[in-house]
Design an enzyme around this catalytic site. Sequence first.
Site, PDB file in Angstrom:
ATOM      1  N   HIS A 166      34.673  18.131 -87.482  1.00  0.00           N
ATOM      2  CA  HIS A 166      34.603  18.311 -85.812  1.00  0.00           C
ATOM      3  C   HIS A 166      35.008  19.515 -85.465  1.00  0.00           C
ATOM      4  O   HIS A 166      34.645  19.651 -84.059  1.00  0.00           O
ATOM      5  CB  HIS A 166      36.139  17.538 -85.706  1.00  0.00           C
ATOM      6  CG  HIS A 166      36.462  17.768 -84.191  1.00  0.00           C
ATOM      7  ND1 HIS A 166      36.860  16.132 -83.502  1.00  0.00           N
ATOM      8  CD2 HIS A 166      37.453  18.737 -82.915  1.00  0.00           C
ATOM      9  CE1 HIS A 166      36.847  16.435 -81.815  1.00  0.00           C
ATOM     10  NE2 HIS A 166      36.807  17.587 -82.102  1.00  0.00           N
ATOM     11  N   GLU A 167      35.328  20.558 -86.066  1.00  0.00           N
ATOM     12  CA  GLU A 167      35.263  21.658 -85.398  1.00  0.00           C
ATOM     13  C   GLU A 167      33.935  22.555 -85.710  1.00  0.00           C
ATOM     14  O   GLU A 167      33.629  23.334 -84.713  1.00  0.00           O
ATOM     15  CB  GLU A 167      36.612  22.713 -86.623  1.00  0.00           C
ATOM     16  CG  GLU A 167      38.133  21.989 -85.576  1.00  0.00           C
ATOM     17  CD  GLU A 167      38.223  21.881 -84.593  1.00  0.00           C
ATOM     18  OE1 GLU A 167      38.083  22.568 -84.190  1.00  0.00           O
ATOM     19  OE2 GLU A 167      39.481  20.683 -84.129  1.00  0.00           O
ATOM     20  N   HIS A 220      31.560  21.728 -83.210  1.00  0.00           N
ATOM     21  CA  HIS A 220      31.815  22.529 -82.031  1.00  0.00           C
ATOM     22  C   HIS A 220      31.538  23.539 -82.045  1.00  0.00           C
ATOM     23  O   HIS A 220      30.663  24.728 -80.918  1.00  0.00           O
ATOM     24  CB  HIS A 220      33.322  23.494 -82.239  1.00  0.00           C
ATOM     25  CG  HIS A 220      34.551  21.599 -80.935  1.00  0.00           C
ATOM     26  ND1 HIS A 220      34.357  21.567 -79.684  1.00  0.00           N
ATOM     27  CD2 HIS A 220      35.546  21.813 -81.695  1.00  0.00           C
ATOM     28  CE1 HIS A 220      34.877  20.947 -79.579  1.00  0.00           C
ATOM     29  NE2 HIS A 220      35.890  20.604 -80.498  1.00  0.00           N
ATOM     30  N   GLN A 225      36.487  26.757 -78.062  1.00  0.00           N
ATOM     31  CA  GLN A 225      37.439  26.076 -77.134  1.00  0.00           C
ATOM     32  C   GLN A 225      37.981  26.733 -76.599  1.00  0.00           C
ATOM     33  O   GLN A 225      38.547  26.365 -75.375  1.00  0.00           O
ATOM     34  CB  GLN A 225      37.901  25.194 -78.032  1.00  0.00           C
ATOM     35  CG  GLN A 225      36.932  23.734 -78.596  1.00  0.00           C
ATOM     36  CD  GLN A 225      38.693  23.294 -79.722  1.00  0.00           C
ATOM     37  OE1 GLN A 225      38.592  23.359 -80.903  1.00  0.00           O
ATOM     38  NE2 GLN A 225      38.271  22.250 -78.843  1.00  0.00           N
ATOM     39  N   CYS A 259      40.324  15.247 -78.957  1.00  0.00           N
ATOM     40  CA  CYS A 259      39.558  16.827 -79.037  1.00  0.00           C
ATOM     41  C   CYS A 259      40.927  17.449 -77.899  1.00  0.00           C
ATOM     42  O   CYS A 259      40.912  17.638 -77.001  1.00  0.00           O
ATOM     43  CB  CYS A 259      38.490  16.854 -78.344  1.00  0.00           C
ATOM     44  SG  CYS A 259      37.713  18.575 -78.293  1.00  0.00           S
ATOM     45  N   LEU A 260      41.034  18.384 -78.417  1.00  0.00           N
ATOM     46  CA  LEU A 260      42.543  19.412 -77.497  1.00  0.00           C
ATOM     47  C   LEU A 260      41.081  19.466 -75.615  1.00  0.00           C
ATOM     48  O   LEU A 260      42.039  20.564 -75.142  1.00  0.00           O
ATOM     49  CB  LEU A 260      42.114  20.647 -78.580  1.00  0.00           C
ATOM     50  CG  LEU A 260      43.619  20.618 -79.393  1.00  0.00           C
ATOM     51  CD1 LEU A 260      43.811  21.414 -79.498  1.00  0.00           C
ATOM     52  CD2 LEU A 260      44.071  19.529 -78.479  1.00  0.00           C
ATOM     53  N   GLY A 294      43.579  20.851 -85.112  1.00  0.00           N
ATOM     54  CA  GLY A 294      42.490  21.920 -85.390  1.00  0.00           C
ATOM     55  C   GLY A 294      42.288  22.999 -84.015  1.00  0.00           C
ATOM     56  O   GLY A 294      42.275  22.055 -82.961  1.00  0.00           O
TER      57      GLY A 294
END
Length: 165
Positions: A134-135, A138, A49, A92-93, A44
Amino acid sequence: MSVLPILTWPDKRLTQRCDHVGHEDLRPLIADMFDTMYAAKGRGLAAPQVGVMKRLFVFDTTWKEGDKAPMIMIDPVVIACERVPVVMEEMCLSIPGLAVPVERHKAVTMQWTDATGDIHMGDFDGAEARVIQHEFDHLNGLLHFDRIDPALRDALEKPWLAARA
């Protein structure tokens, strides 16, 4: 399309609440976000991000095990959640290489707009529910760090930041 640079913690944009998209055409951005997510080997990716402070994210929870099933959520809203807590490690990216144990709801019901402006509602559980939550975080300026015990966060965050100083 192209691969975009991914912001990493502690970039302040990752702690800001995003603006609604409305009727803006974001198809080129969405294509770039998918390219970026797949290139980074993620499941995701949220717009903040990549430095775009809009309420949208892309995800695909199946591509690592089989066929791609890309999904887009623009201006998503959590309608309901199953209050059964499930703790799993998340990556997480924007905080690469650091797994964090996070408690999330087992399932969620979401409402969102797709890239063509159509409104959808759907129920998600398992990996999809976890990635969506999670997304979605953000979009509200939250990281998985914000979902754990402060002492554990401090113990994980300090060495991670020191390694990047």
